[in-house]
Design a protein around this motif. Structure first.
Motif, PDB file in Angstrom:
ATOM      1  N   LYS A   1      -1.981  11.756   1.641  1.00 30.29           N
ATOM      2  CA  LYS A   1      -2.059  10.341   1.266  1.00 30.29           C
ATOM      3  C   LYS A   1      -0.843   9.574   1.794  1.00 30.29           C
ATOM      4  O   LYS A   1      -0.967   8.453   2.301  1.00 30.29           O
ATOM      5  CB  LYS A   1      -2.134  10.205  -0.256  1.00 30.29           C
ATOM      6  N   LEU A   2       0.328  10.195   1.653  1.00 29.90           N
ATOM      7  CA  LEU A   2       1.545   9.532   2.109  1.00 29.90           C
ATOM      8  C   LEU A   2       1.551   9.375   3.624  1.00 29.90           C
ATOM      9  O   LEU A   2       1.973   8.336   4.154  1.00 29.90           O
ATOM     10  CB  LEU A   2       2.771  10.331   1.657  1.00 29.90           C
TER      11      LEU A   2
ATOM     12  N   ALA B   1      -0.729   6.500   4.532  1.00 34.36           N
ATOM     13  CA  ALA B   1      -0.106   5.202   4.247  1.00 34.36           C
ATOM     14  C   ALA B   1       0.971   4.877   5.271  1.00 34.36           C
ATOM     15  O   ALA B   1       1.117   3.731   5.717  1.00 34.36           O
ATOM     16  CB  ALA B   1       0.482   5.205   2.835  1.00 34.36           C
TER      17      ALA B   1
ATOM     18  N   ARG C   1       2.276   1.617  -3.512  1.00 34.23           N
ATOM     19  CA  ARG C   1       1.223   2.040  -4.447  1.00 34.23           C
ATOM     20  C   ARG C   1       0.866   3.518  -4.229  1.00 34.23           C
ATOM     21  O   ARG C   1       0.674   4.268  -5.197  1.00 34.23           O
ATOM     22  CB  ARG C   1      -0.009   1.163  -4.253  1.00 34.23           C
ATOM     23  N   THR C   2       0.786   3.921  -2.952  1.00 28.52           N
ATOM     24  CA  THR C   2       0.430   5.314  -2.650  1.00 28.52           C
ATOM     25  C   THR C   2       1.490   6.276  -3.170  1.00 28.52           C
ATOM     26  O   THR C   2       1.162   7.322  -3.762  1.00 28.52           O
ATOM     27  CB  THR C   2       0.258   5.496  -1.126  1.00 28.52           C
ATOM     28  N   ARG C   3       2.751   5.943  -2.952  1.00 23.52           N
ATOM     29  CA  ARG C   3       3.811   6.824  -3.441  1.00 23.52           C
ATOM     30  C   ARG C   3       3.844   6.853  -4.967  1.00 23.52           C
ATOM     31  O   ARG C   3       4.149   7.878  -5.578  1.00 23.52           O
ATOM     32  CB  ARG C   3       5.162   6.388  -2.882  1.00 23.52           C
TER      33      ARG C   3
ATOM     34  N   TYR D   1       0.293   8.784  -5.771  1.00 25.69           N
ATOM     35  CA  TYR D   1       0.078  10.102  -5.151  1.00 25.69           C
ATOM     36  C   TYR D   1       1.383  10.648  -4.579  1.00 25.69           C
ATOM     37  O   TYR D   1       1.441  11.111  -3.435  1.00 25.69           O
ATOM     38  CB  TYR D   1      -0.954   9.996  -4.026  1.00 25.69           C
TER      39      TYR D   1
ATOM     40  N   ASN E   1       0.829  -1.208   0.000  1.00 19.17           N
ATOM     41  CA  ASN E   1       0.000   0.000   0.000  1.00 19.17           C
ATOM     42  C   ASN E   1       0.863   1.258   0.000  1.00 19.17           C
ATOM     43  O   ASN E   1       0.543   2.250  -0.667  1.00 19.17           O
ATOM     44  CB  ASN E   1      -0.920  -0.014   1.216  1.00 19.17           C
TER      45      ASN E   1
END
Length: 241
Positions: free
Chosen positions: A58-59, A62, A47-49, A52, A44
């Motif tokens: 968002k970071l 996560a 994927r987030t980095r 986004y 996750n």
């Protein structure tokens, strides 16, 4: 340090450790779940980095998920380790009464073998090997040394998968890649997390089987201490179970 296995341990009697073994098995299963949860959190984070990379909210979310699951996983591992070692300590007591054979390590190493760096990569296996050998009803109660009895494939498989998971999960992933922020490093982190989870799952399944196997051996073997074997007229009377 070798143990003095020929001494008569008169300070306690045999005891069934089935309940403690079940508790250890449940906690080992929980460790497996948390291991896969942390592997997912690593994916996750990657994927987030990737999607986004410029969104700090968002970071941060996560990172929070990853850190929280990491704490839960650490607590689960600690609980499982404590209960497993207590179970191991108790079945070692039984093993010492079943068989006179000298164990390779003193009883204190049942705990210490997990804590001392480097030797914790093979001492615990030898501790378990001796317990299995002494618990097996095919082993002569008066055998002089347990180290001469070949180890079982089950113990070998359990230990090799555990060490593989330990290396990939702790030494490589948590050491070399700690604080990784680049996509390439995070991708490698995800791969190592997944590999570690696979090995840990295998080790967990084998550990549960091993716990059940030792319980069966100690339950099926007659609860007669080695010093009473062959002395039917010595006045020895085993207490009721």
């Amino acid at each position: 340090m070798p143990s003095r296995g020929s001494q008569v341990p008169l300070d306690r009697w045999f005891s069934s450790e089935r309940a403690m073994g079940i508790a250890a098995s449940i906690l080992i299963g929980l460790v497996t779940v948390t291991t896969w949860s942390t592997a997912w959190s690593d994916w996750n984070l990657y994927r987030t980095r990737k999607l986004y990379g410029n969104d700090p909210d968002k970071l941060a979310e996560a990172d929070l998920i990853s850190g929280s699951l990491g704490i839960v996983a650490a607590l689960a591992l600690l609980a499982a380790a404590v209960v497993f070692i207590v179970w191991l300590w108790r079945v070692r007591w039984n093993a010492e009464m079943f068989c006179r054979g000298e164990h390779r390590f003193t009883r204190g190493w049942v705990l210490g073998c997990w804590l001392v760096p480097v030797v914790n990569l093979w001492y615990p296996k030898q501790v378990v090997d001796d317990i299995v050998a002494a618990s097996d009803q095919r082993t002569d109660p008066l055998t002089p040394a347990l180290k001469d009895i070949p180890g079982t494939q089950l113990v070998w498989a359990w230990w090799l998968t555990w060490v593989a998971g330990l290396v990939t999960g702790n030494i490589v992933q948590r050491g070399v890649l700690v604080g990784a922020s680049q996509l390439g490093d995070l991708r490698t982190n995800v791969i190592l997390s997944s590999v570690s989870a696979l090995f840990t799952t295998g080790a967990a399944v084998l550990a549960v089987i091993l716990i059940q196997r030792i319980d069966e051996m100690q339950s099926q073997r007659a609860w007669v201490p080695w010093w009473a074997v062959g002395a039917p007229h010595s006045g020895f009377q085993p207490p009721a179970r």
